[in-house]
Design an enzyme around this catalytic site. Structure first.
Site, PDB file in Angstrom:
ATOM      1  N   THR A   1       5.505   7.422  -0.808  1.00  0.00           N
ATOM      2  CA  THR A   1       4.825   8.548  -0.056  1.00  0.00           C
ATOM      3  C   THR A   1       5.782   9.571   0.681  1.00  0.00           C
ATOM      4  O   THR A   1       5.683  10.666   0.454  1.00  0.00           O
ATOM      5  CB  THR A   1       3.508   8.032   0.999  1.00  0.00           C
TER       6      THR A   1
ATOM      7  N   GLN B   1       4.472   3.691 -10.783  1.00  0.00           N
ATOM      8  CA  GLN B   1       3.850   2.853 -11.462  1.00  0.00           C
ATOM      9  C   GLN B   1       4.631   2.478 -12.760  1.00  0.00           C
ATOM     10  O   GLN B   1       4.011   1.642 -13.552  1.00  0.00           O
ATOM     11  CB  GLN B   1       2.411   3.212 -11.823  1.00  0.00           C
TER      12      GLN B   1
ATOM     13  N   HIS C   1       6.596  -2.450  -3.453  1.00  0.00           N
ATOM     14  CA  HIS C   1       5.320  -3.127  -3.112  1.00  0.00           C
ATOM     15  C   HIS C   1       4.376  -3.092  -4.516  1.00  0.00           C
ATOM     16  O   HIS C   1       3.476  -3.885  -4.587  1.00  0.00           O
ATOM     17  CB  HIS C   1       4.487  -2.731  -1.765  1.00  0.00           C
TER      18      HIS C   1
ATOM     19  N   THR D   1      18.507   3.894  11.373  1.00  0.00           N
ATOM     20  CA  THR D   1      19.466   2.855  11.343  1.00  0.00           C
ATOM     21  C   THR D   1      19.243   1.976   9.901  1.00  0.00           C
ATOM     22  O   THR D   1      18.080   1.939   9.704  1.00  0.00           O
ATOM     23  CB  THR D   1      19.163   1.675  12.331  1.00  0.00           C
TER      24      THR D   1
ATOM     25  N   CYS E   1      -5.027   5.584  -2.426  1.00  0.00           N
ATOM     26  CA  CYS E   1      -4.599   6.427  -1.363  1.00  0.00           C
ATOM     27  C   CYS E   1      -5.644   7.800  -1.509  1.00  0.00           C
ATOM     28  O   CYS E   1      -5.370   8.890  -0.920  1.00  0.00           O
ATOM     29  CB  CYS E   1      -3.224   7.042  -1.602  1.00  0.00           C
TER      30      CYS E   1
END
Length: 375
Positions: A70, A178, A198, A234, A320
């Site tokens: 995203t 995907q 993920h 960071t 989503c």
């Protein structure tokens, strides 16, 4: 519980979790610090980046770490559009895109950009002739998914890249979320590419954006030294290590995993097609991991709920997307709003077992006859 929603989230691989924990414990220094602990973190970060670049066919400097696809999609789409606004304000995309792409385009449209969407054929692919018709001298971006998350359609990226050679002002952004682990993916010929580990055994909260060397983006995040000028913060060595491990495993095991998923998908498709009110929406040459179907006369949300009552996890549209509206992807290929409202998605993994598939079919049969007219 029978989990059939791997396109929404894939469980982390054990090797990925181990690598994350090892790096988190061992590399305690800030990679930007000049002391020995910082130098150790920076050296490992550089090694990881080189490995990821090699896996994706990119250069080290082209790798940008993000929090997920995203953020990567937002960074690429908004960043390219803003950096090229002096060249034009015309953008092309498709009705198949993830919400992070379509919402970014809506945002830009509100800022005065002109957005055109490509026609989609009955096979789920973008119409290349329509792309030729839409492209203009002031077109600054084409955003397209490599593999559609709802139908599993594989888009003709090589054909798209060939067409864009005649339009140097138009950058090509590809959402490969995907695609990793399902089809071969390489960065060659693209301007930007996003992915989310993920979806293939990595950790939530990590992501990548590959950006072609020399391409200018306007950053979303400003301030804070990092591994890239385009994304402050960071450097998180342990997350980067987990991304590298997940990406390597997905690429190395792709062929074996695809073969297993293909066999299972074919079994499900054949069994489900025997029901007179079932319509398979995914094209025959889609990735086997995604199987989209509709049950005539039953809203997708209702069928999903009935399956959930039996412990089966499937999705209606992508995770989503907003509820209560027809699937844009299914409507694009079927031209049937009722069918799009009835659609839902099964998504598989090499982890899906034969036993789970058989039990799902038994539960499906029960739900089917409870929710439809037996006649």
């Amino acid at each position: 519980m029978i989990y059939l929603d791997y396109a929404a989230n894939h469980p982390s691989e054990e090797a990925v979790l181990q690598r994350f924990c090892e790096a988190e414990r061992a590399l305690i220094g800030n990679a930007n610090s000049s002391h020995p602990a910082g130098e150790a973190s920076r050296e490992e970060m550089e090694r990881i980046t080189a490995s990821i670049a090699s896996l994706m066919g990119a250069e080290n400097a082209e790798v940008i770490y993000t929090s997920g696809a995203t953020e990567s999609n937002n960074m690429a789409i908004k960043g390219i559009a803003r950096a090229r606004r002096h060249l034009g304000r015309h953008i092309i995309s498709t009705p198949l895109e993830h919400a992070s792409v379509s919402a970014s385009l809506t945002y830009l449209q509100e800022q005065g950009y002109e957005i055109d969407l490509l026609d989609i054929g009955r096979d789920g692919r973008v119409d290349l002739e329509h792309l030729k018709d839409l492209l203009r001298e002031d077109t600054v971006l084409l955003a397209v998914t490599a593999v559609d998350s709802e139908l599993g359609t594989i888009q003709p990226l090589e054909g798209i890249k060939e067409i864009l050679k005649s339009f140097p002002n138009c950058a090509l952004h590809v959402d490969a979320t995907q695609a990793i682990g399902r089809v071969p993916v390489a960065f060659s010929g693209l301007d930007t590419l996003s992915l989310a580990p993920h979806k293939f055994g990595g950790l939530n909260g990590s992501g990548l954006l590959l950006k072609k060397r020399g391409l200018v983006l306007e950053p979303l995040l400003h301030g804070g030294v990092s591994t890239s000028l385009y994304r402050g913060g960071t450097p998180t060595v342990s997350l980067a290590a987990s991304v590298e491990t997940a990406l390597r495993l997905a690429i190395e095991n792709r062929e074996d995993h695809v073969q297993k998923v293909t066999e299972l998908s074919n079994e499900l498709k054949n069994a489900l097609s025997a029901y007179p009110k079932v319509r398979i929406n995914s094209p025959s040459d889609a990735v086997p991991h995604i199987l989209n179907l509709s049950v005539d006369g039953v809203k997708g949300t209702r069928f999903q709920s009935a399956l959930a009552d039996h412990g089966v996890c499937v999705s209606v549209k992508s995770a989503c997307s907003s509820d209560g509206t027809p699937s844009r992807a299914v409507f694009a290929v079927s031209r049937d709003r009722r069918n799009a409202l009835s659609s839902w998605r099964i998504s598989l993994s090499y982890r899906t077992t034969e036993e789970e598939a058989r039990e799902f079919l038994q539960i499906f049969d029960t739900c089917y006859y409870e929710l439809t007219d037996r006649k």
